[in-house]
Design an enzyme around this catalytic site. Structure first.
Site, PDB file in Angstrom:
ATOM      1  N   ARG A 129       0.831  -1.214   0.000  1.00 28.24           N
ATOM      2  CA  ARG A 129       0.000   0.000   0.000  1.00 28.24           C
ATOM      3  C   ARG A 129       0.863   1.260   0.000  1.00 28.24           C
ATOM      4  NH1 ARG A 129      -2.939   2.952   4.284  1.00 28.24           N
ATOM      5  NH2 ARG A 129      -4.782   3.922   3.334  1.00 28.24           N
ATOM      6  N   HIS A 154       0.458   4.139  -2.783  1.00 22.89           N
ATOM      7  CA  HIS A 154       0.119   5.519  -2.412  1.00 22.89           C
ATOM      8  C   HIS A 154       1.206   6.496  -2.844  1.00 22.89           C
ATOM      9  CE1 HIS A 154      -3.460   5.333   0.515  1.00 22.89           C
ATOM     10  NE2 HIS A 154      -3.453   4.233  -0.219  1.00 22.89           N
ATOM     11  N   ASN A 207      -3.323   9.035   4.093  1.00 19.50           N
ATOM     12  CA  ASN A 207      -2.088   8.351   4.479  1.00 19.50           C
ATOM     13  C   ASN A 207      -1.853   8.269   5.982  1.00 19.50           C
ATOM     14  OD1 ASN A 207      -1.393   8.000   1.768  1.00 19.50           O
ATOM     15  ND2 ASN A 207      -0.320   9.962   1.675  1.00 19.50           N
ATOM     16  N   HIS A 211      -5.923  -5.308  -2.083  1.00 23.59           N
ATOM     17  CA  HIS A 211      -6.544  -5.052  -0.785  1.00 23.59           C
ATOM     18  C   HIS A 211      -7.033  -6.329  -0.119  1.00 23.59           C
ATOM     19  CE1 HIS A 211      -6.495  -0.967  -2.375  1.00 23.59           C
ATOM     20  NE2 HIS A 211      -6.684  -0.534  -1.169  1.00 23.59           N
TER      21      HIS A 211
END
Length: 227
Positions: A65, A69, A98, A197
């Site tokens: 992740r 991001h 975040n 995810h």
């Protein structure tokens, strides 16, 4: 997760690492970029990720992740790692998408420290992030793939860029498709990236409104822990 799904995520993660880069930087990427300048670069990153994974298997999801991001905002330039912005203002790192949910920064720091001892000022943090995400997929899905390297670290990190680019969990399918299309990614690639995810965990508040309208109780197995 089926092996086919894991392979798809691995391939799309590699695609993400390339397609979300600025055009000029993309042309410089190649597999084995550090073969001469720092031949043990990928091995040192792998060791740092593996060490963290033995203590907390969930860190793999965090590193995947973290890489996504980073790439989805200004390209894969490690701008998400910056704690301060030379131009002033708040950084991506503290933006609501975040903070406080992103994790794995300490693993990147450990890998960077090992690389600086072995090959000072050679391996970019952006490449470390890409390697760490790949190694996380390998540890969780036993999928191995090559990562082209040669990224350069960015010096700009702005909170508003993260807020305006990262898709929130409230987006509809069409909104997600449109947001990924803006990054030159197809609907199929969006689905594959979203599949990442399924590694790790999420908080109920991120999706409970999609399965429960507030009036109809959710039917669960008796052994399931309630929200």
């Amino acid at each position: 997760m089926a092996m086919q799904g894991r392979t798809g995520i691995a391939l799309i993660a590699a695609l993400c690492a390339v397609c979300l880069l600025p055009g000029l930087a993309t042309a410089q990427l190649r597999v084995g970029f550090y073969q001469k300048s720092c031949p043990n670069a990928e091995a040192l990153v792998r060791q740092a990720v593996a060490a963290a994974f033995t203590k907390d298997a969930g860190i793999a999801a965090g590193l995947i992740r973290l890489h996504f991001h980073d790439c989805f905002v200004r390209g894969c330039d490690a701008s998400v790692l910056l704690a301060t912005n030379p131009g002033g203002g708040r950084t991506e790192r503290v933006a609501p998408p975040n903070n406080p949910s992103l994790r794995g920064f300490e693993v990147i720091d450990a890998a960077k420290a090992a690389l600086e001892r072995s090959c000072p000022r050679t391996v970019s943090c952006a490449d470390i992030l890409a390697f760490a995400a790949r190694d996380s997929i390998t540890l969780t899905g036993n999928v191995v793939y090559s990562v082209p390297a040669g990224r350069r670290d960015g010096s700009i990190s702005r909170e508003e860029d993260a807020n305006n680019n990262l898709p929130p969990p409230t987006f509809t399918a069409q909104q997600l498709i449109d947001r990924f299309k803006n990054k030159t990614l197809t609907a199929e690639e969006m689905v594959l990236l979203s599949g990442a995810h399924t590694v790790g965990r999420s908080f109920c508040s991120s999706f409970v409104d999609r399965i429960w309208n507030g009036n109809t109780p959710i039917v669960r197995p008796s052994s399931e822990t309630p929200y």
